[in-house]
Design a protein around this motif. Structure first.
Motif, PDB file in Angstrom:
ATOM      1  N   ASP A 279      -2.363  -2.988  -6.618  1.00 45.60           N
ATOM      2  CA  ASP A 279      -3.363  -2.410  -7.518  1.00 45.60           C
ATOM      3  C   ASP A 279      -3.892  -1.058  -7.056  1.00 45.60           C
ATOM      4  N   LYS A 280      -3.200  -0.473  -6.122  1.00 53.74           N
ATOM      5  CA  LYS A 280      -3.666   0.823  -5.634  1.00 53.74           C
ATOM      6  C   LYS A 280      -2.872   1.923  -6.294  1.00 53.74           C
ATOM      7  N   VAL A 281      -3.576   2.953  -6.699  1.00 56.69           N
ATOM      8  CA  VAL A 281      -2.866   4.104  -7.226  1.00 56.69           C
ATOM      9  C   VAL A 281      -2.472   4.967  -6.038  1.00 56.69           C
ATOM     10  N   ILE A 282      -1.192   5.298  -5.988  1.00 55.89           N
ATOM     11  CA  ILE A 282      -0.731   6.109  -4.860  1.00 55.89           C
ATOM     12  C   ILE A 282      -1.145   7.560  -5.101  1.00 55.89           C
ATOM     13  N   PRO A 283      -1.784   8.179  -4.132  1.00 55.59           N
ATOM     14  CA  PRO A 283      -2.170   9.582  -4.315  1.00 55.59           C
ATOM     15  C   PRO A 283      -0.933  10.454  -4.497  1.00 55.59           C
TER      16      PRO A 283
END
Ligand code: ADP
Ligand code: MN
Length: 516
Positions: A279-283
């Motif tokens: 659920d993490k947006v990759i920078p």
């Protein structure tokens, strides 16, 4: 007369049991010395003894002829062996010369060059390998143990009647030995002998095999040495695999290159992929910090982690590799605390073993400059100072952390503000040396800004009090430090007596505040 002693042993009496039991010096050896000095020195005798020893040491091998080493009925082959070794040396030299030519051809006049160094055959006779180094390669599996079975039939002979040829036949055996050279490690160049009708005697074969084996181990050792010493250029294979998996899974788009190589870590730049893991947006841009898995660096850092109660129980049980992973883990936890407090710092993306992926501070592959490398206007300098004062307080009070390596080297200037990085060594203030680390941080910061012309910059002692809320009144550094150490000791004593730390320090006469 029953006289006892030397006198009783007349030269011609002949040693009898009675005499022997009586003589206090025991019986002189009566077996005649069978060889003269000339015999002892004789090469012939040495060879015979050697042969005898070999035959008793490997009686089975001759029968089985399948083992890694073959003994046999060899005539004098020492000159063949010498010849083979010389040929090998010659081959190695030619091989290296060819490598150098190719290297030169590829590199030309280019400023950036590649090296075939690792492929070179450093000959054993000019090797520098020392035996006292830690030789962990020795535990690797023996590549020769899994030798392919040879083609000789189980019964050990071919043909019938008079035409019978056994596996001990010199020609068969020699050819077989030549063919078996193919089973040497792939890096070991055996030349083109395999294609020819070359017959290697057992002794030569064994010597070559032994040589190939020790050569392989030695070159692995040399390679490993180099791999460790130049880990900044090429990360070790396990790390490479980890990085590869990150790209392969779509988490990262590409790893573009190395931003920094330090004593303890290598940092790479990467473009973020579009797979949102956990659920993490990759920078869009990432920094990958690879903690070096060499064993010598982390020793200097023992004091940071050993006494950190969060890791204390685990420290003693861990092997060096795991301790290095703990540095990465520590950096991740500390960054998360800082992130939660709103302190500008890289955002953690993912941690895999000793590899920490975080957001990149900078743009278009260009990392933000360190504070030591950037020239700020006096206005920005002042702004940066107040921001840092504020961050140090937040770090101490909200994150319960002391940076412990804070200086213009670990602060980046980006987007008109200061970002803190490099927090793997950060500790809680109640760490046995926590306040000393804080004092050192304060000295770095106040010196940097005082030199940088910020008139408002507090001196190190004032800054220390402003950050910690302690009220140490000593007006000189020596006394100030003594008070710091006294506080640390008080905390340690408390741990000894109560089995837990103070949650905060207090020096102004109030009773210390404890965790409940
Ligand atoms: P070291 O322990 O080697 O000092 P650092 O965490 O300080 O490790 O990283 C080394 C260098 O890599 C930094 O000085 C900085 O230039 C660069 N760097 C590290 N992390 C980042 C990041 N998240 N974004 C941009 N550059 C970074
Ligand atoms: Mn650093």
């Amino acid at each position: 007369m029953d006289s006892v002693g030397v006198a009783a042993a007349a030269p011609d009496a002949g040693p009898g049991p009675a005499w022997q039991s009586k003589c206090p010096w025991g019986a002189p050896s009566t077996t005649s010395i069978s060889c003269s000095l000339a015999d002892v020195m004789s090469e012939q005798l040495a060879k015979e003894l050697q042969l005898e020893e070999e035959n008793t040491a490997f009686p089975e091998v001759v029968a089985a002829a399948e083992g890694p080493f073959i003994t046999g009925e060899n005539i004098d082959t020492s000159s063949d062996l010498m010849l083979a070794q010389m040929l090998q040396m010659e081959f190695d030299r030619e091989y290296d010369a060819q490598l150098r030519r190719e290297e030169k051809k590829i590199n030309g006049d280019s400023k950036v060059s590649i090296s075939f160094e690792n492929y070179r055959k450093v000959h054993p006779y000019d090797s520098d390998s020392s035996e006292d180094e830690v030789d962990w390669q020795d535990t690797r599996h023996d590549p020769y143990r899994a030798d392919k079975p040879t083609t000789t039939p189980r019964r050990g002979f071919i043909g019938k009647g008079k035409d019978i040829t056994t596996k001990h036949d010199e020609v068969v055996c020699g050819r077989k030995n030549t063919a078996r050279m193919e089973n040497f490690a792939p890096e070991f160049q055996v030349g083109d002998g395999i294609g020819m009708d070359l017959k290697l005697s057992n002794q030569v074969f064994n010597a070559l095999k032994q040589h190939a084996y020790s050569e392989e181990r030695r070159s692995a050792r040399l390679h490993e040495k180099k791999e460790h010493s130049t880990a900044e250029k090429a990360v070790d294979p396990k790390t490479r695999l980890l990085l590869y998996k990150m790209v392969n899974s779509g988490m990262l788009e590409t790893i573009t290159g190395c931003i920094s190589t330090g004593k303890e870590s290598v940092v790479f730049h990467a473009y973020g992929g579009n797979s949102a893991t956990e659920d993490k947006v990759i920078p869009p841009e990432c920094a990958i910090k690879v903690f070096k898995t060499t064993l010598n660096e982390f020793k200097n850092r023992d004091k940071y982690i050993k006494d950190d109660y969060r890791f204390k129980d685990r420290f003693s049980k861990l092997n060096p590799r795991k301790i290095i992973r703990m540095w990465a883990e520590k950096e991740m936890h500390n960054l998360t605390r800082m992130q939660n407090a709103g302190i500008p710092c890289p955002q953690v993306v993912i941690l895999k073993k000793h590899v920490l992926v975080m957001s990149f501070i900078g743009q278009d592959q260009v990392p933000a400059p360190k504070l030591k490398d950037v020239t700020l206007s006096s206005e920005d300098m002042k702004k940066a100072y107040y921001q840092i004062l504020n961050m140090m307080q937040q770090l101490y009070r909200e994150c319960n952390l002391v940076h412990a390596d804070l200086s213009e080297y670990n602060m980046l200037w980006h987007d008109g503000k200061v970002w803190l990085i490099d927090v793997s060594q950060s500790v809680e203030p109640t760490h046995p040396h926590g306040l000393e680390f804080l004092f050192r941080d304060c000295r770095n910061v106040s010196q940097f800004f005082q030199k940088g012309g910020v008139a408002e910059a507090l001196n190190e002692r004032e800054l220390f009090n402003a950050v910690s809320g302690l009220n140490i009144t000593a007006d000189n550094e020596v006394d100030f430090q003594a008070e710091i150490e006294a506080l640390e000791k008080m905390n340690e004593d408390h741990v000894q007596n109560h089995g837990k730390k103070l949650s905060t320090f207090s020096s102004d006469g109030d009773p210390p505040i404890y965790d409940e």
